[in-house]
Structures are given as structure tokens and as C-alpha cells.
Design a protein around this motif. Structure first.
Motif, mmCIF file in Angstrom:
data_model
loop_
_atom_site.group_PDB
_atom_site.id
_atom_site.type_symbol
_atom_site.label_atom_id
_atom_site.label_comp_id
_atom_site.label_asym_id
_atom_site.label_seq_id
_atom_site.Cartn_x
_atom_site.Cartn_y
_atom_site.Cartn_z
ATOM 1 N N GLU A 91 2.651 17.922 -0.632
ATOM 2 C CA GLU A 91 3.583 17.602 -1.715
ATOM 3 C C GLU A 91 3.875 16.113 -1.846
ATOM 4 O OE1 GLU A 91 7.066 19.921 -1.141
ATOM 5 O OE2 GLU A 91 6.058 21.833 -1.563
ATOM 6 N N ASP A 92 3.548 15.321 -0.840
ATOM 7 C CA ASP A 92 3.788 13.880 -0.928
ATOM 8 C C ASP A 92 2.638 13.131 -1.593
ATOM 9 O OD1 ASP A 92 6.256 14.032 0.321
ATOM 10 O OD2 ASP A 92 5.368 13.880 2.333
ATOM 11 N N ALA A 93 1.558 13.822 -1.877
ATOM 12 C CA ALA A 93 0.364 13.162 -2.409
ATOM 13 C C ALA A 93 0.537 12.713 -3.858
ATOM 14 C CB ALA A 93 -0.834 14.107 -2.306
ATOM 15 N N GLU A 94 -0.172 11.635 -4.178
ATOM 16 C CA GLU A 94 -0.297 11.158 -5.555
ATOM 17 C C GLU A 94 -1.771 10.930 -5.844
ATOM 18 O OE1 GLU A 94 2.136 7.765 -6.363
ATOM 19 O OE2 GLU A 94 3.829 8.529 -5.195
ATOM 20 N N LYS A 141 0.827 -1.199 0.000
ATOM 21 C CA LYS A 141 0.000 0.000 0.000
ATOM 22 C C LYS A 141 0.870 1.261 0.000
ATOM 23 C CE LYS A 141 -4.034 -2.023 0.174
ATOM 24 N NZ LYS A 141 -4.991 -1.925 -0.952
ATOM 25 N N VAL A 142 0.346 2.306 -0.624
ATOM 26 C CA VAL A 142 0.999 3.612 -0.642
ATOM 27 C C VAL A 142 0.064 4.579 0.084
ATOM 28 C CG1 VAL A 142 1.988 5.435 -2.069
ATOM 29 C CG2 VAL A 142 2.085 3.054 -2.847
ATOM 30 N N ASN A 143 0.421 4.973 1.283
ATOM 31 C CA ASN A 143 -0.496 5.725 2.152
ATOM 32 C C ASN A 143 -0.925 7.077 1.588
ATOM 33 O OD1 ASN A 143 -0.554 3.709 4.112
ATOM 34 N ND2 ASN A 143 1.306 4.479 5.092
ATOM 35 N N ASN A 144 -0.093 7.676 0.765
ATOM 36 C CA ASN A 144 -0.401 9.022 0.267
ATOM 37 C C ASN A 144 -0.957 9.014 -1.155
ATOM 38 O OD1 ASN A 144 1.918 8.162 -0.923
ATOM 39 N ND2 ASN A 144 3.056 10.081 -0.711
ATOM 40 N N ARG A 145 -1.443 7.856 -1.591
ATOM 41 C CA ARG A 145 -1.965 7.739 -2.963
ATOM 42 C C ARG A 145 -3.492 7.709 -2.933
ATOM 43 N NH1 ARG A 145 1.144 3.465 -6.311
ATOM 44 N NH2 ARG A 145 2.633 5.190 -6.328
ATOM 45 N N PHE A 146 -4.113 8.568 -3.721
ATOM 46 C CA PHE A 146 -5.570 8.682 -3.792
ATOM 47 C C PHE A 146 -6.064 8.300 -5.186
ATOM 48 C CE2 PHE A 146 -4.033 11.479 -0.533
ATOM 49 C CZ PHE A 146 -4.945 11.353 0.496
ATOM 50 N N ALA A 147 -7.329 7.894 -5.277
ATOM 51 C CA ALA A 147 -7.891 7.517 -6.578
ATOM 52 C C ALA A 147 -9.378 7.838 -6.641
ATOM 53 C CB ALA A 147 -7.665 6.028 -6.858
ATOM 54 N N LEU A 148 -9.814 8.310 -7.804
ATOM 55 C CA LEU A 148 -11.236 8.481 -8.130
ATOM 56 C C LEU A 148 -11.506 7.701 -9.403
ATOM 57 C CD1 LEU A 148 -14.066 9.751 -7.894
ATOM 58 C CD2 LEU A 148 -13.186 11.716 -9.174
ATOM 59 N N ILE A 149 -12.492 6.803 -9.341
ATOM 60 C CA ILE A 149 -12.797 5.924 -10.474
ATOM 61 C C ILE A 149 -14.268 6.067 -10.824
ATOM 62 C CG2 ILE A 149 -12.829 3.533 -11.273
ATOM 63 C CD1 ILE A 149 -10.593 3.053 -9.100
ATOM 64 N N ILE A 150 -14.545 6.413 -12.088
ATOM 65 C CA ILE A 150 -15.911 6.651 -12.558
ATOM 66 C C ILE A 150 -16.193 5.768 -13.768
ATOM 67 C CG2 ILE A 150 -17.553 8.348 -13.476
ATOM 68 C CD1 ILE A 150 -16.732 9.002 -10.639
ATOM 69 N N GLY A 151 -17.334 5.071 -13.757
ATOM 70 C CA GLY A 151 -17.780 4.293 -14.909
ATOM 71 C C GLY A 151 -19.176 4.711 -15.304
ATOM 72 N N ASN A 152 -19.305 5.536 -16.324
ATOM 73 C CA ASN A 152 -20.605 6.017 -16.789
ATOM 74 C C ASN A 152 -21.040 5.239 -18.025
ATOM 75 O OD1 ASN A 152 -20.839 7.844 -14.757
ATOM 76 N ND2 ASN A 152 -20.645 9.679 -16.021
ATOM 77 N N GLU A 153 -22.004 4.374 -17.848
ATOM 78 C CA GLU A 153 -22.453 3.475 -18.916
ATOM 79 C C GLU A 153 -23.907 3.697 -19.319
ATOM 80 O OE1 GLU A 153 -23.121 -1.354 -19.469
ATOM 81 O OE2 GLU A 153 -21.355 -0.625 -18.409
ATOM 82 N N TYR A 174 -8.418 20.281 -15.588
ATOM 83 C CA TYR A 174 -6.962 20.191 -15.679
ATOM 84 C C TYR A 174 -6.272 21.347 -14.942
ATOM 85 C CZ TYR A 174 -7.456 16.555 -19.268
ATOM 86 O OH TYR A 174 -7.750 15.397 -19.953
ATOM 87 N N ILE A 175 -6.889 22.513 -14.951
ATOM 88 C CA ILE A 175 -6.320 23.655 -14.218
ATOM 89 C C ILE A 175 -6.304 23.351 -12.720
ATOM 90 C CG2 ILE A 175 -6.707 26.055 -13.551
ATOM 91 C CD1 ILE A 175 -7.772 26.524 -16.410
ATOM 92 N N LYS A 176 -7.409 22.823 -12.211
ATOM 93 C CA LYS A 176 -7.482 22.469 -10.791
ATOM 94 C C LYS A 176 -6.444 21.400 -10.446
ATOM 95 C CE LYS A 176 -12.427 23.482 -10.275
ATOM 96 N NZ LYS A 176 -13.760 22.908 -9.975
ATOM 97 N N LEU A 177 -6.316 20.406 -11.294
ATOM 98 C CA LEU A 177 -5.355 19.329 -11.035
ATOM 99 C C LEU A 177 -3.921 19.846 -11.132
ATOM 100 C CD1 LEU A 177 -7.043 16.408 -13.023
ATOM 101 C CD2 LEU A 177 -7.137 16.839 -10.555
ATOM 102 N N GLY A 178 -3.675 20.749 -12.075
ATOM 103 C CA GLY A 178 -2.341 21.319 -12.243
ATOM 104 C C GLY A 178 -1.931 22.214 -11.093
ATOM 105 N N ASN A 179 -2.918 22.789 -10.406
ATOM 106 C CA ASN A 179 -2.626 23.666 -9.268
ATOM 107 C C ASN A 179 -2.303 22.897 -7.989
ATOM 108 O OD1 ASN A 179 -2.913 26.067 -10.676
ATOM 109 N ND2 ASN A 179 -5.112 26.204 -10.280
ATOM 110 N N LEU A 180 -2.541 21.609 -7.997
ATOM 111 C CA LEU A 180 -2.236 20.800 -6.822
ATOM 112 C C LEU A 180 -0.729 20.758 -6.584
ATOM 113 C CD1 LEU A 180 -4.650 17.762 -7.385
ATOM 114 C CD2 LEU A 180 -4.822 19.461 -5.559
ATOM 115 N N LYS A 181 -0.350 20.711 -5.347
ATOM 116 C CA LYS A 181 1.064 20.596 -4.997
ATOM 117 C C LYS A 181 1.533 19.138 -5.038
ATOM 118 C CE LYS A 181 1.350 24.945 -3.642
ATOM 119 N NZ LYS A 181 1.413 25.923 -4.698
ATOM 120 N N ALA A 182 0.650 18.250 -5.467
ATOM 121 C CA ALA A 182 0.923 16.810 -5.433
ATOM 122 C C ALA A 182 2.163 16.435 -6.237
ATOM 123 C CB ALA A 182 -0.287 16.041 -5.964
#
Length: 333
Positions: free
Chosen positions: A161-164, A82-94, A204-212
Motif C-alpha cells: 500500500e505504500d507503493a507509487e 529519493k522516494v524509496n517506494n516509488r517505481f517507474a517504467l519509461i518507454i520510447g517507441n520511435e 488499466y484493470i491491472k493497474l487499478g487492482n494494485l493496492k498502491a
């Protein structure tokens, strides 16, 4: 089951007995049975006529997987730490037709739910995401999709800054015909009104502004349009070449198709072609592969499968910010 009935005879019936036939049948024609019974005419029947067909039942212990597995990538999923600082969002729109009137069944996105479910398993097992750091939604409406994106972005911000962050989306994309800006389409939003869709450039702007440390986006969708009320029968997009905005920050985007191409389903494997080859390589490499090698392999394999199975072109592409233009190929999960 108990049946109650009565019957009468007239004088022309000269037999001493009346026959009652009970028959039990079922669709496999394997466990049925029948019985012929008789009662004497004029006799008071005070007891219940009982018919108990004999059956032979065998009990076996069967291990059932969580999903109905139809592809080899759906099982034998590699496990990593496990990687404690790793986050994920998964969407399946069918399923778009259940949430909107006037759509045809062809406008649903074949296998998007299955893509998301299995990607979730890889995220948890192979990519090391902790359960509490993972958000997963099927057939997300506009409100839910916006809420989940905002939530995962805030969670990532708190890690610093350690986030993924990993975002995976399978479903419809659509372009604004005037601006050519691409959008992610919730299941309750039509191409005719994009006001409640997700503007991909703004995201993409919001994601690019992250310090991750790393933000990775996988899109098994296309954004070419082609007819507001008639989705392509065998593709994931409903043709306008989408506008590509410049990215910033530590952001890498893997897209299933390029330019005005469609993102196609892999019917034999019950997945999108892009998702199938993405997960297949993660399975084969046990997740120990660089982004550059991963892209080089799936780009070729997706093209081959699309040409062989659909006779169409589909070439995945990677879009990165200038910040990571020279380093993203060496990234690893």
C-alpha cells in the motif's frame, strides 16, 4: 601511411629531375598541406621519401552532457530527495520502420526516444525514483513491452500500500476499428494485427487492482487510427474515436490529446508537444506542484503550441477512477 610505387621515363623526357608532389587535404580545408619533392633521373633511390606535414593541435577540456541537448528542458533538471517506494517504467517507441516491412519513414514517431530519455532524467532527479526501481526501454517490441509491464506491476505489488507507480509511454497508439478499444503499439506490431499489442483497457484493470497509494500514467500518443498504411506526416498517431473504459483504484491517466485529435511533435524543441510542456512545468516548479495545477497549465500551453505551430487542435485530458475523482487534483509527486 606509406605508398610504394615505381615509374619509368622514355627518351623524350629530357629533364634531369622528376618531381613528386604530395598533397594532404581534408573537408574543413583548414589542416591540409602539400610538399613538392624532386629526385634525380638515373639515381638509385634506396631511402624512403618522407613527407611530414606540420600540424598545430590545440587540446581543450570540454564538458560534454550525456545527451545532445537541443531544448532548454533537457538541462538544469531539478534534483529532489529519493522516494524509496516509488517505481517507474519509461518507454520510447520511435523506430517502427526498422522492425516492419512496408512502412514509410513518416510512420515513425518523431522524438519519442528523446522524450523517453529526458523523462527518465526527470524521474531519477526530480521525481525521486531510485535507479533500481526504474525500468527504461527504447523501441520496445511486443515481447519486451509485455515483459516490462508485468515486471513493474509485480515490483509495485511487492511494495504494497505504500507503493507509487509512474508509467510513461511515447509512441504509437491504435484503436481496434470494431470495438474501438485503444492499444499501445510495440515497434514490431502493425495496426492490421493487434493480437500482440497492449490492450489499454486490460492494462488499466491491472493497474487499478494494485493496492498502491498512487498510480500515474502519462501517454504521449494518440489512439485515433486514420489509415493502416499511412501515418500522419506530422502526428504521433496513425481517425476512429477510441473507447474510454471506466478506471478503478488509485489511478490517474494524463493523455496528450482528446477524442479524435492527434498528438503532435514540437520540432523546434525535439520533443512531443505534450511531453515538452509536462517537463517544462516540472522544471519550473522543481517538481513541487499538484496534479491539478500541472494539468491546468499543460492543457492550455499544449493547445497554444499546437495551434501556433501546426494549426491543429490538441487538448490533453485526464481520466481518473471514481475512487480518486475528488482527491487526484491535490496529489503531488
Amino acid at each position: 601511411k606509406q605508398f610504394e610505387f615505381e615509374f619509368f621515363t622514355n627518351k623524350r623526357y629530357n629533364a634531369n629531375l622528376i618531381e613528386i608532389i604530395a598533397k594532404v587535404s581534408e573537408e574543413h580545408s583548414k589542416y591540409g598541406s602539400s610538399k613538392k619533392m624532386a629526385e634525380q633521373i638515373g639515381k638509385d633511390i634506396s631511402s624512403v621519401i618522407s613527407f611530414k606535414p606540420k600540424s598545430k593541435a590545440e587540446t581543450k577540456k570540454i564538458d560534454i552532457e550525456k545527451f545532445s541537448l537541443t531544448s532548454k528542458i533537457d538541462k538544469n533538471i531539478p534534483k529532489n530527495n529519493k522516494v524509496n517506494n516509488r517505481f517507474a517504467l519509461i518507454i520510447g517507441n520511435e523506430d517502427y520502420t526498422s522492425h516492419q516491412m512496408g512502412l514509410k519513414i513518416e510512420q515513425n514517431v518523431d522524438f519519442a526516444q528523446n522524450d523517453a530519455r529526458i523523462f527518465k532524467e526527470y524521474a531519477l532527479k526530480t521525481l525521486g525514483v531510485n535507479e533500481e526501481n526504474l525500468r527504461f526501454k527504447l523501441d520496445a517490441t511486443s515481447g519486451i513491452l509485455s515483459q516490462e509491464l508485468n515486471r513493474i506491476i509485480k515490483l509495485t505489488e511487492l511494495e504494497g500500500e505504500d507503493a507509487e507507480l509512474i508509467i510513461y509511454y511515447a509512441g504509437h497508439g491504435f484503436p481496434d476499428e470494431l470495438t474501438k478499444v485503444p492499444y499501445l503499439i510495440p515497434v514490431d506490431v502493425s495496426g492490421g494485427d493487434l493480437s500482440r499489442a497492449i490492450n489499454l483497457q486490460e492494462l488499466y484493470i491491472k493497474l487499478g487492482n494494485l493496492k498502491a497509494k498512487k498510480v500515474t500514467v502519462f501517454l504521449d500518443a494518440c489512439f485515433t487510427g486514420g489509415g493502416r498504411e499511412s501515418g500522419l506526416m506530422a502526428s504521433r498517431g496513425v481517425k476512429v474515436k477510441p473507447k474510454e473504459g471506466a478506471l478503478k483504484g488509485n489511478l490517474v491517466v494524463f493523455s496528450a490529446s482528446s477524442g479524435d485529435q492527434s498528438s503532435l511533435p514540437y520540432v523546434d524543441e525535439s520533443h512531443g508537444i505534450f511531453t515538452y510542456h509536462l517537463l517544462k512545468k516540472l522544471q519550473e516548479s522543481e517538481g513541487k506542484i499538484s496534479y491539478g495545477d500541472l494539468y491546468d497549465i499543460i492543457k492550455v500551453e499544449v493547445k497554444k503550441t499546437a495551434l501556433r505551430n501546426q494549426g491543429m487542435d490538441q487538448g490533453p485530458k485526464v481520466n481518473t477512477s471514481q475512487t480518486v475523482a475528488d482527491s487526484w487534483r491535490n496529489w503531488k509527486f
